[in-house]
Motif scaffolding. Structure first.
Motif, PDB file in Angstrom:
ATOM      1  N   GLU A   1       0.836  -1.208   0.000  1.00  0.00           N
ATOM      2  CA  GLU A   1       0.000   0.000   0.000  1.00  0.00           C
ATOM      3  C   GLU A   1       0.869   1.257   0.000  1.00  0.00           C
ATOM      4  OE1 GLU A   1      -3.267   2.220   2.847  1.00  0.00           O
ATOM      5  OE2 GLU A   1      -3.150   0.044   2.893  1.00  0.00           O
ATOM      6  N   ARG A   2       1.955   1.254   0.766  1.00  0.00           N
ATOM      7  CA  ARG A   2       2.856   2.419   0.787  1.00  0.00           C
ATOM      8  C   ARG A   2       3.507   2.627  -0.582  1.00  0.00           C
ATOM      9  NH1 ARG A   2       3.955   0.381   5.927  1.00  0.00           N
ATOM     10  NH2 ARG A   2       5.785  -0.730   5.189  1.00  0.00           N
ATOM     11  N   VAL A   3       3.894   1.541  -1.234  1.00  0.00           N
ATOM     12  CA  VAL A   3       4.473   1.642  -2.581  1.00  0.00           C
ATOM     13  C   VAL A   3       3.468   2.305  -3.522  1.00  0.00           C
ATOM     14  CG1 VAL A   3       5.232   0.328  -4.605  1.00  0.00           C
ATOM     15  CG2 VAL A   3       6.066  -0.290  -2.332  1.00  0.00           C
ATOM     16  N   ALA A   4       2.218   1.825  -3.496  1.00  0.00           N
ATOM     17  CA  ALA A   4       1.180   2.375  -4.372  1.00  0.00           C
ATOM     18  C   ALA A   4       0.964   3.859  -4.099  1.00  0.00           C
ATOM     19  CB  ALA A   4      -0.121   1.596  -4.191  1.00  0.00           C
ATOM     20  N   GLN A   5       0.907   4.239  -2.834  1.00  0.00           N
ATOM     21  CA  GLN A   5       0.689   5.641  -2.491  1.00  0.00           C
ATOM     22  C   GLN A   5       1.861   6.519  -2.918  1.00  0.00           C
ATOM     23  OE1 GLN A   5      -0.183   5.107   1.674  1.00  0.00           O
ATOM     24  NE2 GLN A   5      -2.387   5.114   1.298  1.00  0.00           N
ATOM     25  N   LYS A   6       3.090   6.036  -2.765  1.00  0.00           N
ATOM     26  CA  LYS A   6       4.262   6.796  -3.211  1.00  0.00           C
ATOM     27  C   LYS A   6       4.234   7.051  -4.709  1.00  0.00           C
ATOM     28  CE  LYS A   6       7.619   5.131   0.183  1.00  0.00           C
ATOM     29  NZ  LYS A   6       8.864   4.343   0.307  1.00  0.00           N
ATOM     30  N   CYS A   7       3.630   6.116  -5.441  1.00  0.00           N
ATOM     31  CA  CYS A   7       3.555   6.236  -6.904  1.00  0.00           C
ATOM     32  C   CYS A   7       2.311   6.995  -7.373  1.00  0.00           C
ATOM     33  CB  CYS A   7       3.600   4.846  -7.540  1.00  0.00           C
ATOM     34  SG  CYS A   7       5.194   4.035  -7.302  1.00  0.00           S
ATOM     35  N   GLY A   8       1.529   7.527  -6.446  1.00  0.00           N
ATOM     36  CA  GLY A   8       0.386   8.361  -6.813  1.00  0.00           C
ATOM     37  C   GLY A   8      -0.942   7.644  -6.930  1.00  0.00           C
ATOM     38  N   TYR A   9      -1.013   6.385  -6.531  1.00  0.00           N
ATOM     39  CA  TYR A   9      -2.269   5.655  -6.595  1.00  0.00           C
ATOM     40  C   TYR A   9      -3.141   6.048  -5.414  1.00  0.00           C
ATOM     41  CZ  TYR A   9      -0.117   2.701 -10.126  1.00  0.00           C
ATOM     42  OH  TYR A   9       0.492   2.242 -11.265  1.00  0.00           O
ATOM     43  N   LYS A  10      -4.444   5.998  -5.606  1.00  0.00           N
ATOM     44  CA  LYS A  10      -5.401   6.364  -4.567  1.00  0.00           C
ATOM     45  C   LYS A  10      -6.297   5.165  -4.270  1.00  0.00           C
ATOM     46  CE  LYS A  10      -4.197  10.736  -4.797  1.00  0.00           C
ATOM     47  NZ  LYS A  10      -3.061  11.081  -4.030  1.00  0.00           N
ATOM     48  N   LYS A  11      -6.698   5.031  -3.014  1.00  0.00           N
ATOM     49  CA  LYS A  11      -7.601   3.949  -2.634  1.00  0.00           C
ATOM     50  C   LYS A  11      -8.952   4.172  -3.297  1.00  0.00           C
ATOM     51  CE  LYS A  11      -5.918   3.255   2.002  1.00  0.00           C
ATOM     52  NZ  LYS A  11      -6.283   3.232   3.409  1.00  0.00           N
ATOM     53  N   ARG A  12      -9.557   3.061  -3.665  1.00  0.00           N
ATOM     54  CA  ARG A  12     -10.901   3.135  -4.222  1.00  0.00           C
ATOM     55  C   ARG A  12     -11.714   2.022  -3.588  1.00  0.00           C
ATOM     56  NH1 ARG A  12     -12.442   2.694 -10.536  1.00  0.00           N
ATOM     57  NH2 ARG A  12     -14.657   2.483 -10.247  1.00  0.00           N
ATOM     58  N   ARG A  13     -12.851   2.360  -3.087  1.00  0.00           N
ATOM     59  CA  ARG A  13     -13.716   1.391  -2.411  1.00  0.00           C
ATOM     60  C   ARG A  13     -15.010   1.223  -3.203  1.00  0.00           C
ATOM     61  NH1 ARG A  13     -11.714  -0.867   2.483  1.00  0.00           N
ATOM     62  NH2 ARG A  13     -10.087   0.496   3.168  1.00  0.00           N
ATOM     63  N   TYR A  14     -15.660   0.107  -3.008  1.00  0.00           N
ATOM     64  CA  TYR A  14     -16.952  -0.162  -3.611  1.00  0.00           C
ATOM     65  C   TYR A  14     -18.000  -0.141  -2.513  1.00  0.00           C
ATOM     66  CZ  TYR A  14     -14.299  -1.591  -7.650  1.00  0.00           C
ATOM     67  OH  TYR A  14     -13.446  -1.594  -8.708  1.00  0.00           O
ATOM     68  N   ASN A  15     -18.892   0.844  -2.532  1.00  0.00           N
ATOM     69  CA  ASN A  15     -19.949   0.972  -1.523  1.00  0.00           C
ATOM     70  C   ASN A  15     -19.385   0.856  -0.107  1.00  0.00           C
ATOM     71  OD1 ASN A  15     -21.861   1.214  -3.547  1.00  0.00           O
ATOM     72  ND2 ASN A  15     -22.112  -1.007  -3.676  1.00  0.00           N
ATOM     73  N   GLY A  16     -18.241   1.472   0.116  1.00  0.00           N
ATOM     74  CA  GLY A  16     -17.625   1.454   1.439  1.00  0.00           C
ATOM     75  C   GLY A  16     -16.852   0.193   1.755  1.00  0.00           C
ATOM     76  N   LYS A  17     -16.832  -0.773   0.843  1.00  0.00           N
ATOM     77  CA  LYS A  17     -16.132  -2.033   1.071  1.00  0.00           C
ATOM     78  C   LYS A  17     -15.176  -2.304  -0.070  1.00  0.00           C
ATOM     79  CE  LYS A  17     -20.095  -4.089   3.381  1.00  0.00           C
ATOM     80  NZ  LYS A  17     -21.071  -5.157   3.309  1.00  0.00           N
ATOM     81  N   SER A  18     -14.136  -3.027   0.214  1.00  0.00           N
ATOM     82  CA  SER A  18     -13.238  -3.487  -0.839  1.00  0.00           C
ATOM     83  C   SER A  18     -13.860  -4.708  -1.502  1.00  0.00           C
ATOM     84  CB  SER A  18     -11.877  -3.873  -0.260  1.00  0.00           C
ATOM     85  OG  SER A  18     -11.241  -2.759   0.288  1.00  0.00           O
ATOM     86  N   PRO A  19     -13.618  -4.920  -2.803  1.00  0.00           N
ATOM     87  CA  PRO A  19     -14.189  -6.099  -3.464  1.00  0.00           C
ATOM     88  C   PRO A  19     -13.537  -7.387  -2.972  1.00  0.00           C
ATOM     89  CG  PRO A  19     -12.679  -4.962  -4.922  1.00  0.00           C
ATOM     90  CD  PRO A  19     -12.795  -4.127  -3.680  1.00  0.00           C
ATOM     91  N   PRO A  20     -14.310  -8.445  -2.751  1.00  0.00           N
ATOM     92  CA  PRO A  20     -13.711  -9.708  -2.314  1.00  0.00           C
ATOM     93  C   PRO A  20     -12.971 -10.384  -3.456  1.00  0.00           C
ATOM     94  CG  PRO A  20     -16.059  -9.970  -2.630  1.00  0.00           C
ATOM     95  CD  PRO A  20     -15.746  -8.521  -2.861  1.00  0.00           C
ATOM     96  N   HIS A  21     -11.888 -11.073  -3.138  1.00  0.00           N
ATOM     97  CA  HIS A  21     -11.099 -11.775  -4.149  1.00  0.00           C
ATOM     98  C   HIS A  21     -10.471 -12.985  -3.481  1.00  0.00           C
ATOM     99  CE1 HIS A  21      -8.639 -12.318  -7.704  1.00  0.00           C
ATOM    100  NE2 HIS A  21      -7.576 -12.390  -6.940  1.00  0.00           N
ATOM    101  N   ARG A  22     -10.864 -14.163  -3.883  1.00  0.00           N
ATOM    102  CA  ARG A  22     -10.330 -15.410  -3.323  1.00  0.00           C
ATOM    103  C   ARG A  22     -10.413 -15.435  -1.794  1.00  0.00           C
ATOM    104  NH1 ARG A  22      -5.033 -15.744  -7.102  1.00  0.00           N
ATOM    105  NH2 ARG A  22      -6.135 -15.875  -9.036  1.00  0.00           N
ATOM    106  N   GLY A  23     -11.515 -14.940  -1.266  1.00  0.00           N
ATOM    107  CA  GLY A  23     -11.719 -14.999   0.167  1.00  0.00           C
ATOM    108  C   GLY A  23     -11.030 -13.901   0.951  1.00  0.00           C
ATOM    109  N   ARG A  24     -10.342 -12.988   0.272  1.00  0.00           N
ATOM    110  CA  ARG A  24      -9.677 -11.891   0.963  1.00  0.00           C
ATOM    111  C   ARG A  24     -10.217 -10.567   0.443  1.00  0.00           C
ATOM    112  NH1 ARG A  24      -3.534 -13.887   0.131  1.00  0.00           N
ATOM    113  NH2 ARG A  24      -3.628 -15.684   1.471  1.00  0.00           N
ATOM    114  N   LEU A  25     -10.110  -9.556   1.253  1.00  0.00           N
ATOM    115  CA  LEU A  25     -10.497  -8.228   0.794  1.00  0.00           C
ATOM    116  C   LEU A  25      -9.286  -7.555   0.154  1.00  0.00           C
ATOM    117  CD1 LEU A  25     -12.671  -6.956   3.758  1.00  0.00           C
ATOM    118  CD2 LEU A  25     -13.420  -7.865   1.575  1.00  0.00           C
TER     119      LEU A  25
END
Length: 197
Positions: free
Chosen positions: A130-154
Protein backbone atom coordinates in the motif's frame (compact mmCIF):
# COMPACT_ATOMS: atom_id res chain seq x y z
CA UNK A 1 17.62 6.73 -4.96
CA UNK A 2 18.71 3.16 -5.64
CA UNK A 3 19.91 2.16 -9.06
CA UNK A 4 16.93 0.05 -10.15
CA UNK A 5 16.29 -1.28 -13.63
CA UNK A 6 13.76 -3.68 -15.02
CA UNK A 7 14.24 -5.97 -18.02
CA UNK A 8 12.22 -8.82 -19.55
CA UNK A 9 12.57 -12.06 -17.62
CA UNK A 10 14.91 -14.74 -19.00
CA UNK A 11 15.13 -18.49 -18.37
CA UNK A 12 18.47 -18.06 -16.61
CA UNK A 13 16.64 -15.99 -13.92
CA UNK A 14 14.88 -19.13 -12.67
CA UNK A 15 17.34 -20.06 -9.88
CA UNK A 16 17.40 -16.50 -8.48
CA UNK A 17 13.60 -16.26 -8.54
CA UNK A 18 13.22 -19.65 -6.89
CA UNK A 19 15.69 -18.63 -4.15
CA UNK A 20 13.79 -15.38 -3.52
CA UNK A 21 10.41 -17.15 -3.44
CA UNK A 22 11.60 -19.83 -1.00
CA UNK A 23 13.52 -17.59 1.44
CA UNK A 24 11.41 -14.41 1.46
CA UNK A 25 8.15 -14.28 3.41
CA UNK A 26 5.73 -13.42 0.60
CA UNK A 27 2.62 -14.09 2.66
CA UNK A 28 0.32 -11.93 0.52
CA UNK A 29 1.18 -13.56 -2.82
CA UNK A 30 0.04 -17.03 -3.83
CA UNK A 31 2.82 -18.90 -5.65
CA UNK A 32 1.88 -22.17 -7.32
CA UNK A 33 5.59 -22.85 -7.92
CA UNK A 34 7.12 -25.49 -5.62
CA UNK A 35 10.22 -26.60 -7.55
CA UNK A 36 12.97 -25.09 -9.68
CA UNK A 37 11.64 -27.00 -12.70
CA UNK A 38 8.22 -25.39 -12.23
CA UNK A 39 9.90 -21.97 -12.11
CA UNK A 40 11.72 -22.70 -15.38
CA UNK A 41 8.45 -23.81 -16.98
CA UNK A 42 6.70 -20.63 -15.78
CA UNK A 43 9.46 -18.40 -17.19
CA UNK A 44 9.29 -20.33 -20.47
CA UNK A 45 5.68 -19.16 -20.89
CA UNK A 46 6.64 -15.46 -20.91
CA UNK A 47 7.16 -15.14 -24.65
CA UNK A 48 3.76 -16.66 -25.44
CA UNK A 49 2.10 -14.38 -22.87
CA UNK A 50 3.71 -11.30 -24.46
CA UNK A 51 2.70 -12.35 -27.98
CA UNK A 52 -0.89 -12.88 -26.80
CA UNK A 53 -0.87 -9.43 -25.11
CA UNK A 54 -1.79 -11.16 -21.86
CA UNK A 55 1.11 -10.48 -19.51
CA UNK A 56 4.48 -8.71 -19.56
CA UNK A 57 6.88 -9.90 -16.84
CA UNK A 58 10.15 -8.25 -15.86
CA UNK A 59 13.11 -8.92 -13.61
CA UNK A 60 13.94 -6.19 -11.08
CA UNK A 61 17.66 -5.46 -10.88
CA UNK A 62 19.35 -3.46 -8.10
CA UNK A 63 22.83 -2.39 -9.25
CA UNK A 64 22.73 -5.31 -11.71
CA UNK A 65 21.68 -7.96 -9.17
CA UNK A 66 18.31 -9.69 -9.61
CA UNK A 67 16.26 -8.83 -6.51
CA UNK A 68 12.65 -9.36 -7.57
CA UNK A 69 10.04 -9.40 -10.28
CA UNK A 70 7.25 -7.20 -11.54
CA UNK A 71 4.77 -7.33 -14.35
CA UNK A 72 1.67 -6.00 -16.05
CA UNK A 73 -1.32 -8.24 -16.72
CA UNK A 74 -3.62 -6.93 -19.46
CA UNK A 75 -7.38 -7.03 -18.84
CA UNK A 76 -8.59 -9.25 -21.70
CA UNK A 77 -12.07 -7.69 -21.74
CA UNK A 78 -10.79 -4.11 -21.50
CA UNK A 79 -7.31 -4.12 -23.09
CA UNK A 80 -6.67 -0.47 -22.23
CA UNK A 81 -6.42 -1.49 -18.53
CA UNK A 82 -3.39 -3.18 -16.98
CA UNK A 83 -2.81 -4.57 -13.48
CA UNK A 84 0.63 -4.22 -11.91
CA UNK A 85 2.11 -6.81 -9.57
CA UNK A 86 5.55 -7.10 -7.93
CA UNK A 87 7.64 -8.83 -5.29
CA UNK A 88 11.08 -7.96 -3.93
CA UNK A 89 13.70 -10.02 -2.05
CA UNK A 90 13.49 -9.36 1.71
CA UNK A 91 17.06 -7.96 1.75
CA UNK A 92 16.10 -5.25 -0.77
CA UNK A 93 12.76 -4.14 0.66
CA UNK A 94 12.18 -0.71 2.23
CA UNK A 95 14.82 1.06 0.11
CA UNK A 96 12.62 2.20 -2.77
CA UNK A 97 13.22 -0.77 -5.06
CA UNK A 98 9.55 -1.64 -5.61
CA UNK A 99 8.57 2.02 -5.98
CA UNK A 100 11.11 2.57 -8.74
CA UNK A 101 10.12 -0.70 -10.46
CA UNK A 102 6.44 0.39 -10.45
CA UNK A 103 7.36 3.76 -11.98
CA UNK A 104 9.26 2.02 -14.77
CA UNK A 105 6.34 -0.38 -15.35
CA UNK A 106 3.96 2.58 -15.64
CA UNK A 107 6.14 4.12 -18.33
CA UNK A 108 6.13 0.85 -20.28
CA UNK A 109 2.38 0.46 -19.79
CA UNK A 110 1.44 3.94 -20.99
CA UNK A 111 4.10 4.48 -23.66
CA UNK A 112 4.67 1.01 -25.14
CA UNK A 113 1.54 -1.00 -24.37
CA UNK A 114 -0.86 1.91 -25.01
CA UNK A 115 -2.69 1.45 -21.71
CA UNK A 116 -5.00 4.18 -20.47
CA UNK A 117 -5.42 2.91 -16.94
CA UNK A 118 -3.23 0.95 -14.53
CA UNK A 119 -4.39 -0.61 -11.27
CA UNK A 120 -2.78 -2.37 -8.34
CA UNK A 121 -4.80 -4.99 -6.45
CA UNK A 122 -3.58 -6.14 -3.07
CA UNK A 123 -4.48 -7.85 0.16
CA UNK A 124 -5.74 -5.24 2.64
CA UNK A 125 -3.19 -6.45 5.20
CA UNK A 126 -0.26 -5.74 2.86
CA UNK A 127 0.69 -2.32 4.23
CA UNK A 128 4.11 -2.30 2.55
CA UNK A 129 2.54 -2.69 -0.88
CA UNK A 130 0.00 0.00 0.00
CA UNK A 131 2.86 2.42 0.79
CA UNK A 132 4.47 1.64 -2.58
CA UNK A 133 1.18 2.37 -4.37
CA UNK A 134 0.69 5.64 -2.49
CA UNK A 135 4.26 6.80 -3.21
CA UNK A 136 3.55 6.24 -6.90
CA UNK A 137 0.39 8.36 -6.81
CA UNK A 138 -2.27 5.65 -6.59
CA UNK A 139 -5.40 6.36 -4.57
CA UNK A 140 -7.60 3.95 -2.63
CA UNK A 141 -10.90 3.13 -4.22
CA UNK A 142 -13.72 1.39 -2.41
CA UNK A 143 -16.95 -0.16 -3.61
CA UNK A 144 -19.95 0.97 -1.52
CA UNK A 145 -17.63 1.45 1.44
CA UNK A 146 -16.13 -2.03 1.07
CA UNK A 147 -13.24 -3.49 -0.84
CA UNK A 148 -14.19 -6.10 -3.46
CA UNK A 149 -13.71 -9.71 -2.31
CA UNK A 150 -11.10 -11.77 -4.15
CA UNK A 151 -10.33 -15.41 -3.32
CA UNK A 152 -11.72 -15.00 0.17
CA UNK A 153 -9.68 -11.89 0.96
CA UNK A 154 -10.50 -8.23 0.79
CA UNK A 155 -8.46 -6.21 -1.67
CA UNK A 156 -7.88 -2.54 -2.26
CA UNK A 157 -7.97 -1.12 -5.75
CA UNK A 158 -5.56 1.67 -6.59
CA UNK A 159 -6.29 3.09 -10.06
CA UNK A 160 -3.83 5.33 -11.85
CA UNK A 161 -4.90 6.87 -15.10
CA UNK A 162 -2.76 8.37 -17.81
CA UNK A 163 -2.26 11.97 -16.64
CA UNK A 164 -4.81 11.09 -13.91
CA UNK A 165 -7.56 11.02 -16.56
CA UNK A 166 -9.26 7.87 -17.87
CA UNK A 167 -9.71 7.69 -21.62
CA UNK A 168 -12.50 5.47 -22.81
CA UNK A 169 -14.18 4.57 -26.06
CA UNK A 170 -17.94 4.85 -25.68
CA UNK A 171 -20.12 3.49 -28.53
CA UNK A 172 -17.48 4.30 -31.13
CA UNK A 173 -17.05 7.88 -29.92
CA UNK A 174 -13.92 8.87 -28.06
CA UNK A 175 -14.77 10.54 -24.82
CA UNK A 176 -12.65 11.52 -21.87
CA UNK A 177 -13.67 11.32 -18.25
CA UNK A 178 -12.59 14.21 -16.10
CA UNK A 179 -12.34 14.57 -12.36
CA UNK A 180 -12.08 17.99 -10.81
CA UNK A 181 -12.59 19.41 -7.34
CA UNK A 182 -15.32 21.95 -6.68
CA UNK A 183 -15.13 24.88 -4.25
CA UNK A 184 -15.93 22.58 -1.31
CA UNK A 185 -13.12 20.19 -2.27
CA UNK A 186 -15.49 17.47 -3.49
CA UNK A 187 -14.81 15.57 -6.70
CA UNK A 188 -17.02 16.38 -9.69
CA UNK A 189 -16.90 13.99 -12.64
CA UNK A 190 -18.24 14.01 -16.19
CA UNK A 191 -17.52 13.17 -19.82
CA UNK A 192 -16.21 15.46 -22.55
CA UNK A 193 -16.27 14.62 -26.26
CA UNK A 194 -12.78 14.39 -27.75
CA UNK A 195 -12.18 16.11 -31.06
CA UNK A 196 -11.10 13.85 -33.93
CA UNK A 197 -7.35 13.64 -34.45
Amino acid sequence: MPKVKIRPQELFDSKCFFDIITRTNLEFIEFPIKTLEEERYFLGLNEAKRKANFEYNFSVLYYGRLVGACGIKIDQHRPWIGEIGYFIDRDYQRIGTATEAVKQLEKIGFEQLDLHRIIILMDTRNLASERVAQKCGYKKRRYNGKSPPHRGRLLRLFPLCENQVMKKIVQGERKIRYVQKDARGENQTGWNQLKPA
